[in-house]
Design a protein around this motif. Structure first.
Motif, PDB file in Angstrom:
ATOM      1  N   GLY A 115       0.679  -1.127  -0.018  1.00 13.90           N
ATOM      2  CA  GLY A 115       0.085  -0.043  -0.117  1.00 13.90           C
ATOM      3  C   GLY A 115       0.886   1.250  -0.045  1.00 13.90           C
ATOM      4  N   ASP A 116       1.187   1.699   1.254  1.00 15.98           N
ATOM      5  CA  ASP A 116       2.240   2.937   1.178  1.00 15.98           C
ATOM      6  C   ASP A 116       3.695   2.340   1.545  1.00 15.98           C
ATOM      7  N   TYR A 152      11.110   9.754   3.945  1.00 14.69           N
ATOM      8  CA  TYR A 152      10.060  10.489   3.151  1.00 14.69           C
ATOM      9  C   TYR A 152       9.163   9.112   2.580  1.00 14.69           C
ATOM     10  N   HIS A 153       7.946   9.503   1.801  1.00 19.25           N
ATOM     11  CA  HIS A 153       7.266   8.723   1.311  1.00 19.25           C
ATOM     12  C   HIS A 153       7.652   8.204   0.097  1.00 19.25           C
ATOM     13  N   GLY A 241      12.840  17.386  -0.936  1.00 15.09           N
ATOM     14  CA  GLY A 241      13.280  15.893  -0.854  1.00 15.09           C
ATOM     15  C   GLY A 241      13.132  15.196  -2.051  1.00 15.09           C
ATOM     16  N   PRO A 242      13.522  13.608  -1.762  1.00 17.50           N
ATOM     17  CA  PRO A 242      13.680  12.828  -3.081  1.00 17.50           C
ATOM     18  C   PRO A 242      12.347  12.689  -3.649  1.00 17.50           C
ATOM     19  N   THR A 330      -2.302  -3.347   6.090  1.00 15.72           N
ATOM     20  CA  THR A 330      -1.563  -4.533   5.800  1.00 15.72           C
ATOM     21  C   THR A 330      -0.769  -4.450   4.536  1.00 15.72           C
ATOM     22  N   GLY A 331       0.410  -4.894   4.417  1.00 15.63           N
ATOM     23  CA  GLY A 331       1.269  -4.803   3.256  1.00 15.63           C
ATOM     24  C   GLY A 331       1.885  -3.639   3.332  1.00 15.63           C
ATOM     25  N   ASP A 332       1.690  -2.598   4.023  1.00 19.99           N
ATOM     26  CA  ASP A 332       2.654  -1.390   4.030  1.00 19.99           C
ATOM     27  C   ASP A 332       3.971  -1.859   4.348  1.00 19.99           C
ATOM     28  N   LEU A 333       4.936  -1.120   3.875  1.00 19.21           N
ATOM     29  CA  LEU A 333       6.349  -1.130   3.727  1.00 19.21           C
ATOM     30  C   LEU A 333       7.339  -0.150   4.244  1.00 19.21           C
TER      31      LEU A 333
END
Length: 404
Positions: A115-116, A152-153, A241-242, A330-333
């Motif tokens: 997800g994110d 950062y995202h 940022g990046p 769930t699944g965010d990294l």
């Protein structure tokens, strides 16, 4: 000592029953499903769970780990105990052996839907090296660095599974001597050897995850390579940022190591008492991980970064991600940021190994700086196992293709 597996070649390997990483695999003409790795074999959990009439069998006949990740610690623990029993009890061989396949006979897929994605900057040695390179007349660390885990995202849609080729990115870059930026393929393409953490149980929006609750929400870890175009990054990153220098590709391992396999790897963090961290970032007991990484460039080990030297812990990264009320799913990294140690041979990026291009290092019998087309990079990870040896986390590989 952990009981040994009856699977040939598994006992004493990096993939014995004290590890049991999860992944998703497929064979030609078959649908993807969940497996664990034991030695050099893949165990199809959908087959043995159905045959053994396990209540959670539906979680494994899935093209992604997400339903299993969301099931939470009780299911994770009971599943691990069940699999361990299958693989150590000789009487279970007739049930299990038909569900085993050589790992090189199957295709490993992206293990979970992301997800994110958040990437941190948690190594004091890496951040200090970068600061010395780009701000030689200032303090290496910016004033906020030891007060919070900087991050950062990133872009989840360009995270790829190990073995996926990476196309050299193009974009704007501007050398200090140029009047205007130019467009073209990155000339300073780099790697970042990192560790990734996978969210299992989600949190509610408006609520934060305390450092003490890290294991209630985090399922496990993956190897992670944050490919980076340093020339694109240098031109774009001020003031926000990046962006394009990072978002073109991030590679992760096909195997997800559960936290339970890392019980013997926890270690103390470097001192965080000068300055003392704020209350929500405090941790009790060992919160770092003693994981060793090897950076392999075209078949030669060029660096060995140690994760145990990281300043910020994974529990602190998760706590900071959610302290403002942001939820995780769930699944965010999230990635740790480049892992670098205090010695030159422990630097986890080529930027540091060649000191911004000014001090080439040797690989393959010649001087190297940044990545060239055709280069293959492999990241390998090991950690102390609960059985007394070492487990081998999933490796991360990628080959650079020319720009399109």
């Amino acid at each position: 000592m952990t009981a040994q597996s009856w699977v040939e070649g598994a006992a004493g390997s990096g993939f014995d029953v004290d590890h049991l990483p999860y992944g998703v695999f497929a064979r030609s003409g078959e649908h993807p499903r969940v497996a664990v790795r034991i030695g050099d074999q893949v165990l199809d959990l959908s087959i043995v769970a159905a045959a053994d009439m396990v209540d959670t069998h539906a979680l494994f006949d899935q093209p992604t780990l997400n339903p299993f990740l969301a099931a939470g610690p009780r299911v994770w623990d009971s599943t691990r105990a069940w699999i361990t029993g299958l693989l150590t009890d000789e009487t279970e061989r007739d049930l299990v052996e038909p569900a085993l396949s050589p790992v090189d006979s199957v295709r490993m897929l992206m293990p979970f839907i992301i997800g994110d994605y958040v990437d941190f900057y948690a190594s004091e040695h890496h951040a200090s090296n970068v600061g010395r390179m780009f701000r030689p007349d200032q303090e290496p660390l910016l004033p906020n660095w030891k007060h919070l885990p900087v991050g950062y995202h990133g872009r989840s849609g360009t995270i790829v599974v190990s073995g996926t080729d990476v196309v050299r990115p193009s974009g704007q870059r501007k050398a200090p001597t140029d009047e205007r930026p130019t467009y073209g393929p990155s000339q300073r393409l780099d790697i970042e050897a990192e560790l990734g953490f996978v969210v299992g149980v989600p949190s509610a929006m408006g609520e934060r995850v305390a450092t003490a609750d890290f294991a209630q929400h985090t399922f496990g870890v993956v190897g992670l390579n944050d490919w980076s175009a340093r020339d694109l990054q240098a031109w774009e990153y001020v003031p926000l940022g990046p962006f394009l220098g990072k978002s073109f590709a991030t590679s992760i391992s096909a195997w997800v190591t559960p936290l339970a396999a890392l019980d013997a790897a926890w270690t103390e963090l470097p001192g965080q008492d000068d300055p003392e961290v704020l209350e929500y970032l405090r941790v009790d007991g060992p919160a770092g991980l003693d994981i060793e990484i090897e950076v392999v460039l075209d078949g030669e080990v060029v660096a060995r970064p140690p994760f145990r030297t990281m300043y910020w812990s994974p529990a602190q990264m998760l706590a900071h991600t959610t302290v403002n009320g942001a939820s995780v799913r769930t699944g965010d990294l999230w990635g740790s940021g480049t892992v670098s140690g205090p010695e030159p041979g422990q630097r986890g990026s080529l930027l540091e190994l060649c000191w911004g291009g000014k001090e080439p290092f040797t690989a393959g019998g010649r001087d190297r700086t940044f990545l060239e087309d055709g280069d293959e990079v492999v990241l390998r990870y090991t950690a102390p196992g609960t059985g007394g040896g070492r487990i081998s986390l999933g490796e991360v590989t990628g080959r650079i293709l020319p720009a399109h």
